[in-house]
Design an enzyme around this catalytic site. Structure first.
Site, mmCIF file in Angstrom:
data_model
loop_
_atom_site.group_PDB
_atom_site.id
_atom_site.type_symbol
_atom_site.label_atom_id
_atom_site.label_comp_id
_atom_site.label_asym_id
_atom_site.label_seq_id
_atom_site.Cartn_x
_atom_site.Cartn_y
_atom_site.Cartn_z
ATOM 1 N N ARG A 83 1.735 -11.931 0.927
ATOM 2 C CA ARG A 83 1.788 -11.278 2.239
ATOM 3 C C ARG A 83 0.898 -12.024 3.230
ATOM 4 O O ARG A 83 -0.232 -12.381 2.905
ATOM 5 C CB ARG A 83 1.283 -9.837 2.106
ATOM 6 C CG ARG A 83 2.314 -8.905 1.539
ATOM 7 C CD ARG A 83 1.716 -7.577 1.208
ATOM 8 N NE ARG A 83 0.975 -6.960 2.314
ATOM 9 C CZ ARG A 83 0.571 -5.706 2.303
ATOM 10 N NH1 ARG A 83 0.829 -4.941 1.273
ATOM 11 N NH2 ARG A 83 -0.089 -5.208 3.318
ATOM 12 N N ARG A 118 -7.906 -4.924 8.956
ATOM 13 C CA ARG A 118 -7.183 -3.773 8.387
ATOM 14 C C ARG A 118 -8.171 -2.707 7.912
ATOM 15 O O ARG A 118 -7.920 -1.511 8.049
ATOM 16 C CB ARG A 118 -6.284 -4.232 7.230
ATOM 17 C CG ARG A 118 -5.073 -5.029 7.725
ATOM 18 C CD ARG A 118 -4.426 -5.821 6.608
ATOM 19 N NE ARG A 118 -3.784 -4.982 5.622
ATOM 20 C CZ ARG A 118 -3.498 -5.376 4.376
ATOM 21 N NH1 ARG A 118 -3.817 -6.600 3.982
ATOM 22 N NH2 ARG A 118 -2.912 -4.558 3.550
ATOM 23 N N ARG A 159 -5.522 -10.168 -6.284
ATOM 24 C CA ARG A 159 -4.088 -9.855 -6.150
ATOM 25 C C ARG A 159 -3.323 -11.083 -5.655
ATOM 26 O O ARG A 159 -2.264 -11.412 -6.166
ATOM 27 C CB ARG A 159 -3.919 -8.686 -5.161
ATOM 28 C CG ARG A 159 -2.483 -8.250 -5.002
ATOM 29 C CD ARG A 159 -2.396 -6.855 -4.421
ATOM 30 N NE ARG A 159 -2.466 -6.858 -2.964
ATOM 31 C CZ ARG A 159 -2.566 -5.760 -2.226
ATOM 32 N NH1 ARG A 159 -2.648 -4.582 -2.803
ATOM 33 N NH2 ARG A 159 -2.592 -5.814 -0.912
ATOM 34 N N ARG A 168 -1.210 7.270 8.891
ATOM 35 C CA ARG A 168 -2.397 6.429 9.039
ATOM 36 C C ARG A 168 -3.228 6.859 10.236
ATOM 37 O O ARG A 168 -4.290 6.293 10.474
ATOM 38 C CB ARG A 168 -1.971 4.981 9.238
ATOM 39 C CG ARG A 168 -2.091 4.114 7.980
ATOM 40 C CD ARG A 168 -1.538 2.758 8.322
ATOM 41 N NE ARG A 168 -2.049 1.680 7.540
ATOM 42 C CZ ARG A 168 -1.396 1.108 6.537
ATOM 43 N NH1 ARG A 168 -0.254 1.603 6.136
ATOM 44 N NH2 ARG A 168 -1.912 0.063 5.928
ATOM 45 N N LYS A 223 -2.977 1.932 -3.909
ATOM 46 C CA LYS A 223 -1.976 2.957 -3.584
ATOM 47 C C LYS A 223 -0.599 2.573 -4.126
ATOM 48 O O LYS A 223 0.091 3.395 -4.722
ATOM 49 C CB LYS A 223 -1.878 3.166 -2.058
ATOM 50 C CG LYS A 223 -3.155 3.629 -1.408
ATOM 51 C CD LYS A 223 -2.945 4.027 0.042
ATOM 52 C CE LYS A 223 -2.513 2.897 0.932
ATOM 53 N NZ LYS A 223 -3.509 1.838 1.152
#
Ligand code: AMP
Length: 268
Positions: free
Chosen positions: A139, A150, A127, A88, A13
């Site tokens: 992160r 998540r 990533r 969300r 995203k």
């Protein structure tokens, strides 16, 4: 142009949002980024969100709705925005509908990035490795354990938004597993089918609708083309009719020949 990017964590995203803001001259509104900034700044919202985010759970609806309500009123959001990570939950989507309606605005499209969840963990690992290689801060919730939480939150609370927006007729689904450029192109194609337009092009009048051609003035007494009755097409000549025509021609030339002969004998 006002868009939503919908998809589980790691679906791409953020990457696609970056491309959309360049292409359409809009801004990216990422609730994740805003919450991380609040955590870093130690604001009351940040303090509230910190532990929830570290566990990979969702921050309460009222907190993120208040952040978005305030943000979409900023002058830089006037040209449009792409929401990344918001809404969300269904209550967040309903709150967004209300916020937009109160401002006389509407969504142009909701783009769902469809991904294979099994491959997401691998993507996040890549990533993280890339961020470490670039010397960037990783992160805290980008690790396989928190990612599972998540993903679970996405399945339970966010995935129902696919149906929600499909019912609203604004959902566009794109294969998020394709290479990044191919996903960007697919999003571009999906947006072409909406009424959304590039603001720069809209300003320049580049794609202005041509004025409809004025109907030509009709001459008095002339019938309208649409009401004019056409003569039915001639039927194809049948073999018999063809033969009859030939005989008639022969007959006519025969008559002409005998008339000439009569005139000649008269003269003699
Ligand atoms: P993201 O960067 O979008 O993956 O978001 C990181 C984290 O911020 C999420 O795991 C949530 O804890 C929190 N968060 C971001 N957006 C929302 C939202 N719209 N509603 C609730 N929590 C959110």
């Amino acid at each position: 142009m006002r868009l939503i990017l919908l998809g589980p964590p790691g679906a791409g995203k953020g990457t696609q949002a970056q491309r959309l803001i360049k292409r359409y001259g809009i801004i990216q509104l990422s609730t994740g980024d805003m919450l991380r900034a609040a955590v870093a700044a130690g604001t009351p919202i940040g303090l509230k969100a910190k532990d929830i985010m570290a566990r990979g759970e969702l921050v309460p609806d009222d907190v993120v709705i208040a952040i978005i309500a305030e943000r979409i009123d900023q002058p830089d959001a006037k040209a449009g925005f792409v929401l990344d990570g918001f809404p969300r939950t269904v209550p967040q989507a309903q709150a967004l509908d209300r916020l937009l309606a109160e401002r006389g605005l509407k969504l142009d499209a909701v783009i769902e990035l469809k991904v294979d969840e099994g491959i997401l963990i691998k993507r996040i690992e890549t990533r993280v490795a890339e961020m470490i290689a670039r010397g960037e801060k990783v992160r805290s919730d980008d690790n396989p354990d928190v990612l599972k939480g998540r993903l679970e939150a996405y399945r339970r609370q966010t995935a129902p938004l696919v149906d929600y927006y499909a019912r609203h007729g604004v959902l566009k689904s794109v294969d998020g597993m394709a290479p990044i450029d191919a996903v960007t192109r697919a999003i571009g194609r999906a947006l072409k089918s909406t009424k959304a337009r590039k603001p720069s092009a809209a300003k320049a009048g580049a794609r202005r609708k041509r004025p409809a051609k004025r109907a030509k003035a009709r001459k008095p007494g002339r019938r309208r083309a649409s009401t004019h009755k056409r003569r039915p097409p001639r039927p194809a000549r049948t073999a018999r009719r063809k033969g009859a025509a030939r005989a008639e021609r022969k007959n006519r030339s025969g008559t002409r020949r005998s008339a000439v002969r009569r005139r000649l004998t008269k003269r003699r």
